[in-house]
Every structure is written in structure tokens, then in C-alpha cells.
Design a protein around this motif. Structure first.
Motif, PDB file in Angstrom:
ATOM      1  N   ARG A  17       0.839  -1.197   0.000  1.00  0.00           N
ATOM      2  CA  ARG A  17       0.000   0.000   0.000  1.00  0.00           C
ATOM      3  C   ARG A  17       0.874   1.246   0.000  1.00  0.00           C
ATOM      4  O   ARG A  17       1.752   1.412   0.849  1.00  0.00           O
ATOM      5  CB  ARG A  17      -0.922  -0.011   1.211  1.00  0.00           C
ATOM      6  CG  ARG A  17      -1.801   1.231   1.315  1.00  0.00           C
ATOM      7  CD  ARG A  17      -2.782   1.134   2.449  1.00  0.00           C
ATOM      8  NE  ARG A  17      -3.862   0.218   2.121  1.00  0.00           N
ATOM      9  CZ  ARG A  17      -4.986   0.102   2.830  1.00  0.00           C
ATOM     10  NH1 ARG A  17      -5.160   0.844   3.911  1.00  0.00           N
ATOM     11  NH2 ARG A  17      -5.914  -0.756   2.490  1.00  0.00           N
ATOM     12  N   LEU A  50      -9.681  10.771  -1.560  1.00  0.00           N
ATOM     13  CA  LEU A  50     -10.095   9.714  -2.477  1.00  0.00           C
ATOM     14  C   LEU A  50      -9.021   8.653  -2.667  1.00  0.00           C
ATOM     15  O   LEU A  50      -9.289   7.583  -3.211  1.00  0.00           O
ATOM     16  CB  LEU A  50     -10.472  10.320  -3.838  1.00  0.00           C
ATOM     17  CG  LEU A  50     -11.642  11.313  -3.820  1.00  0.00           C
ATOM     18  CD1 LEU A  50     -11.824  11.943  -5.195  1.00  0.00           C
ATOM     19  CD2 LEU A  50     -12.930  10.625  -3.373  1.00  0.00           C
ATOM     20  N   ASP A  67      -7.895   6.861  -0.399  1.00  0.00           N
ATOM     21  CA  ASP A  67      -8.287   5.709   0.422  1.00  0.00           C
ATOM     22  C   ASP A  67      -9.339   4.827  -0.248  1.00  0.00           C
ATOM     23  O   ASP A  67      -9.489   3.658   0.120  1.00  0.00           O
ATOM     24  CB  ASP A  67      -8.817   6.192   1.777  1.00  0.00           C
ATOM     25  CG  ASP A  67      -7.723   6.735   2.677  1.00  0.00           C
ATOM     26  OD1 ASP A  67      -6.589   6.915   2.193  1.00  0.00           O
ATOM     27  OD2 ASP A  67      -8.002   7.006   3.858  1.00  0.00           O
ATOM     28  N   SER A  68     -10.084   5.385  -1.215  1.00  0.00           N
ATOM     29  CA  SER A  68     -11.137   4.600  -1.875  1.00  0.00           C
ATOM     30  C   SER A  68     -10.720   4.119  -3.260  1.00  0.00           C
ATOM     31  O   SER A  68     -11.540   3.584  -4.008  1.00  0.00           O
ATOM     32  CB  SER A  68     -12.421   5.430  -1.982  1.00  0.00           C
ATOM     33  OG  SER A  68     -12.182   6.668  -2.636  1.00  0.00           O
ATOM     34  N   SER A  69      -9.462   4.284  -3.614  1.00  0.00           N
ATOM     35  CA  SER A  69      -8.984   3.857  -4.922  1.00  0.00           C
ATOM     36  C   SER A  69      -8.784   2.346  -4.967  1.00  0.00           C
ATOM     37  O   SER A  69      -8.414   1.725  -3.967  1.00  0.00           O
ATOM     38  CB  SER A  69      -7.651   4.548  -5.247  1.00  0.00           C
ATOM     39  OG  SER A  69      -7.118   4.056  -6.462  1.00  0.00           O
ATOM     40  N   ARG A  90      -2.949   4.839   0.886  1.00  0.00           N
ATOM     41  CA  ARG A  90      -3.571   5.425   2.068  1.00  0.00           C
ATOM     42  C   ARG A  90      -3.041   6.831   2.269  1.00  0.00           C
ATOM     43  O   ARG A  90      -1.847   7.090   2.134  1.00  0.00           O
ATOM     44  CB  ARG A  90      -3.269   4.576   3.306  1.00  0.00           C
ATOM     45  CG  ARG A  90      -3.916   5.103   4.586  1.00  0.00           C
ATOM     46  CD  ARG A  90      -3.843   4.088   5.684  1.00  0.00           C
ATOM     47  NE  ARG A  90      -4.328   4.672   6.941  1.00  0.00           N
ATOM     48  CZ  ARG A  90      -3.580   4.839   8.015  1.00  0.00           C
ATOM     49  NH1 ARG A  90      -2.314   4.474   8.009  1.00  0.00           N
ATOM     50  NH2 ARG A  90      -4.086   5.367   9.111  1.00  0.00           N
ATOM     51  N   PRO A 120      -9.657  12.045   6.105  1.00  0.00           N
ATOM     52  CA  PRO A 120      -9.976  10.886   6.939  1.00  0.00           C
ATOM     53  C   PRO A 120      -9.324  10.987   8.323  1.00  0.00           C
ATOM     54  O   PRO A 120      -8.311  11.663   8.505  1.00  0.00           O
ATOM     55  CB  PRO A 120      -9.381   9.707   6.145  1.00  0.00           C
ATOM     56  CG  PRO A 120      -9.221  10.214   4.752  1.00  0.00           C
ATOM     57  CD  PRO A 120      -8.951  11.678   4.861  1.00  0.00           C
ATOM     58  N   GLN A 131     -12.255  10.991  -8.718  1.00  0.00           N
ATOM     59  CA  GLN A 131     -11.824   9.643  -8.337  1.00  0.00           C
ATOM     60  C   GLN A 131     -11.048   8.984  -9.474  1.00  0.00           C
ATOM     61  O   GLN A 131     -10.003   8.353  -9.242  1.00  0.00           O
ATOM     62  CB  GLN A 131     -13.027   8.782  -7.957  1.00  0.00           C
ATOM     63  CG  GLN A 131     -12.656   7.384  -7.475  1.00  0.00           C
ATOM     64  CD  GLN A 131     -11.978   7.381  -6.117  1.00  0.00           C
ATOM     65  OE1 GLN A 131     -12.598   7.703  -5.115  1.00  0.00           O
ATOM     66  NE2 GLN A 131     -10.694   7.013  -6.075  1.00  0.00           N
ATOM     67  N   ASP A 134      -7.178   7.764  -9.279  1.00  0.00           N
ATOM     68  CA  ASP A 134      -6.854   6.371  -9.612  1.00  0.00           C
ATOM     69  C   ASP A 134      -5.761   6.320 -10.683  1.00  0.00           C
ATOM     70  O   ASP A 134      -4.831   5.502 -10.589  1.00  0.00           O
ATOM     71  CB  ASP A 134      -8.095   5.636 -10.128  1.00  0.00           C
ATOM     72  CG  ASP A 134      -9.176   5.473  -9.075  1.00  0.00           C
ATOM     73  OD1 ASP A 134      -8.893   5.701  -7.877  1.00  0.00           O
ATOM     74  OD2 ASP A 134     -10.315   5.134  -9.457  1.00  0.00           O
TER      75      ASP A 134
END
Length: 392
Positions: free
Chosen positions: A3, A20, A22-24, A29, A49, A329, A333
Motif C-alpha cells: 500500500r 479519495l 483511500d477509496s482507490s 492510504r 480521513p 476519483q 486512480d
């Protein structure tokens, strides 16, 4: 896959972009943030976050073992911050524009090449559904060879977005024909598969110089999300605007691209509605969007007719969320994939430089009686480095 550890510099209205990470689908992180503001920790609790470490100076992040950093600070800081992280070997996601001068943009590109550190510029509109739909129509050959592109940008939220804070000052952004139009210049370049060679600009400060200002030396309360409201209307009656307002609220440019395509762009910051209208004209037809988010359509005309409202074909604009929300997003990404594996990306530092160079030249024209300006080319060897995907 390990990560990746990512940081963010600037905890403001655009900092949720970094969240974003964290949501990829790419393992990463958000672990640290830097901001000089005295309320940085409170901002982090609001926009980022839980658990993100906050420091007051971006230099404190240089030795933290970060794999990448998102720079979401005011435009006039982009150049120096990007150079610092690139030289430190930290991959950079730089919010557009790349810089506020062409020389500054070129300096960032040179730093990326010299260090071998990966650079990505967040021209997220390349991931907006409306833009991708238009480009797919052009690339299909349906409207023939592109000869002209027109863009009208109705910036109905202009008073809240650009005239309450640093965006209203030339010293911070150069102009909104650079700061705001960099998106659309990049889109028109991408669709035409070229870049501006010659530009002419025109514009002026027509409304917001008469609206109410804050006292000199006071800062706006909160962030853009706090002061934005559709009730802030009409534009000429707004209060609490930035004490210094010397950027134009109406601006236009015409450009001739290096492949002969001609383009025009019009930007107005005091319209009641907020959206972009692109028209792409080719040798066999034209395409135009109506609405620029989910629920809108792109219409194509490929047969001769009188007025035909819906054209020959109609294509829906389909996306999750709308505009920036869904594109952000996808852009994050793409950045993370590029950092982890390299390869090609739709957003390009070279293209970002061309958008800055065109915007700077258009501003010079606007402020010099609309004298035509040549757009300087990047040195060929440096351009080739970025064309190859940042490989020697």
C-alpha cells in the motif's frame, strides 16, 4: 502490492480530492497533510480521513517516506512546492494549473526530468463523461476532420468561487483566463490533437468591481463550501468579496492551433447558470453538448437541414455523480496507477504546460489591446521525455 503512502499539501476546498486515495482500487492510504493555516488541524478533521498526521510546513513531509503527494494549494505556490517534492523523489499530483507562468511550468517539467520523479497534473476534465463522449465521437470519424471548436463557459458560481478569496488577485493566479480556462484549453487541445500556436485575448472587469468588499487585511471566514449559496444573487449585489479584485470577470480568446484547427473560448463569471457548452465542427458534421453532467446529452448533426433541435443522433451523458465528483476519483486512480506501474495516462504534464502557455499568452494579449501573441513551444528534448511517458 504494498500500500502506497500519500500526503497532501493544502487543507482547503480541494483537499477532499486527496481523501479519495483511500477509496482507490490501487492500494494506497492518505497518511499525512501539511498546511500553514493556524486552523489546519480543524480543517483536517473536516476534510480528511481520521488519523491523518498534520504538520505546519510541507518540508516536514519530505523525509516521511511518502510515495506520492497531492498538492492542492493556491496556484502561485504550485511551482515551488512541486519542485521541492520532485527533487526529494516524491511523486507529485499537482492540481491544475501547472504554474502561473510559462517559465514556471517549464521549470517544474525540468525538475521532473532531472530527478526522474513522476509528475501528474490534475486536469480531471479529461475524465469527465461529457468530454470523453465528445472525444469518442471525434475519434470515430463521425464528423470528419476537426476544423473548429467553440466553448462557452457560463460560470454562474463565479462570485463565490473566484471573487471572495485569492483567486481575485493577479499576483496569485495571473488571470482567470489562465486559472479557470486551463481546463477548457486543455480539453480543446485534446479533442483537436494539437495545441495553440497563436492566440488573441479580450476581456475586462465588468461587474465585481462594483460589488461589496471585505475590509483590507481580513480573511474570508471558512472555505468556499461555507460561503457558497445559490441565494447569492444578483452578482452585482454580492457582499464580502476579496479586498483586491483585479482579474477580469469576462474574458475571451481565439486560438489557431499548430495543426490549423481554430478555436474560441468565452468565460463569464456573472451568469445565472453554471455549465459549459462545447461545439466541435468537422468536415462531415458537428457535435455539441447540452448540459455537461449526468442527464445531459451530446447531439450530432451529420445531414444538411434547416434548424434541427436534436440533430441526427443523440447520446446521453452517463456518469456516477456529476462533473468533478466522478472525474476526481478517476483522476486520482490514474495518478496512483502511474506512480505504481508507469505507463500512459490521459492527463499529461506536457499538455498541462501547453494549457498554461496558451492561457498566459492570451492574458498578455487581453491586457495589451488584444495584440496577437505567439505561444512558445517547449524545448523538443524535454517534450519528448513527457511524450514517452516520462522515460528517457
Amino acid at each position: 502490492m504494498t500500500r502506497m503512502r500519500v500526503g497532501v499539501v493544502g487543507i482547503g476546498a480541494r483537499s477532499p480530492l486527496a481523501a479519495l486515495v483511500d477509496s482507490s482500487p490501487v492500494p494506497a492510504r492518505l497518511v499525512a497533510a501539511a498546511d500553514t493555516a493556524p486552523d489546519a488541524a480543524a480543517r483536517a478533521r473536516r476534510f480528511l480521513p481520521a488519523g491523518v498526521e498534520v504538520v505546519p510546513d510541507h518540508r516536514e513531509l519530505l523525509g516521511r517516506g511518502l510515495d506520492g503527494v497531492v498538492i492542492a494549494t493556491p496556484d502561485d505556490t504550485h511551482e515551488e512546492l512541486a519542485v521541492d517534492f520532485l527533487r526529494a523523489g516524491v511523486a507529485v499530483y499537482l492540481e491544475k494549473p501547472l504554474a502561473v507562468t510559462t517559465q514556471g511550468a517549464d521549470r517544474v517539467l525540468r525538475a521532473a526530468r532531472a530527478s526522474g520523479t513522476r509528475l501528474y497534473v490534475g486536469h480531471n476534465m479529461r475524465h469527465m463523461a461529457v468530454v470523453r463522449r465528445l472525444k469518442s465521437i471525434v475519434d470515430s470519424g463521425r464528423i470528419g476532420q476537426v476544423k473548429a471548436i467553440w466553448c462557452r463557459h457560463f460560470v454562474g458560481n463565479g462570485g463565490d468561487y473566484y471573487f471572495r478569496d485569492w483567486h481575485a488577485e493577479r499576483s496569485r493566479v495571473n488571470s482567470l483566463l489562465l486559472q479557470k480556462a486551463a481546463h477548457d484549453i486543455d480539453v480543446m487541445h485534446w479533442i483537436a490533437d494539437s495545441s495553440a500556436q497563436q492566440v488573441v485575448g479580450m476581456g475586462g472587469l465588468m461587474v465585481y468591481d462594483r460589488a461589496g468588499r471585505r475590509d483590507e487585511g481580513t480573511d474570508p471566514q471558512g472555505s468556499m463550501k461555507d460561503w457558497f449559496s445559490y441565494d447569492n444573487w444578483p452578482a452585482e449585489e454580492l457582499e464580502g468579496l476579496n479586498p483586491v479584485i483585479n482579474v477580469e470577470d469576462m474574458s475571451m480568446l481565439m486560438m489557431r492551433m499548430r495543426n490549423g484547427v481554430m478555436a474560441s473560448y468565452q468565460q463569464c463569471h456573472f451568469t445565472p447558470d453554471y455549465w459549459r457548452s462545447y461545439t466541435v465542427i468537422g468536415t462531415r458534421g458537428r457535435a455539441e453538448n447540452f448540459g455537461d453532467g449526468a442527464g445531459g446529452v451530446v447531439r450530432v448533426w451529420t445531414r444538411r437541414s434547416e434548424y434541427a433541435e436534436r440533430g441526427s443522433q443523440e447520446y446521453p451523458i452517463e456518469e456516477e455523480g456529476s462533473g468533478h465528483d466522478s472525474a476526481d476519483q478517476l483522476t486520482i486512480d490514474e495518478f496512483l496507477r502511474f506512480v505504481s506501474a508507469g505507463g500512459t495516462t490521459d492527463a499529461s504534464p506536457l499538455a498541462a504546460r501547453e494549457a498554461v502557455a496558451a492561457g498566459v499568452a492570451a492574458t498578455e494579449s487581453l491586457r495589451s489591446g488584444s495584440q496577437p501573441q505567439q505561444v512558445p513551444e517547449l524545448e523538443p528534448e524535454l517534450a519528448r521525455y513527457f511524450e514517452r511517458g516520462q522515460w528517457e
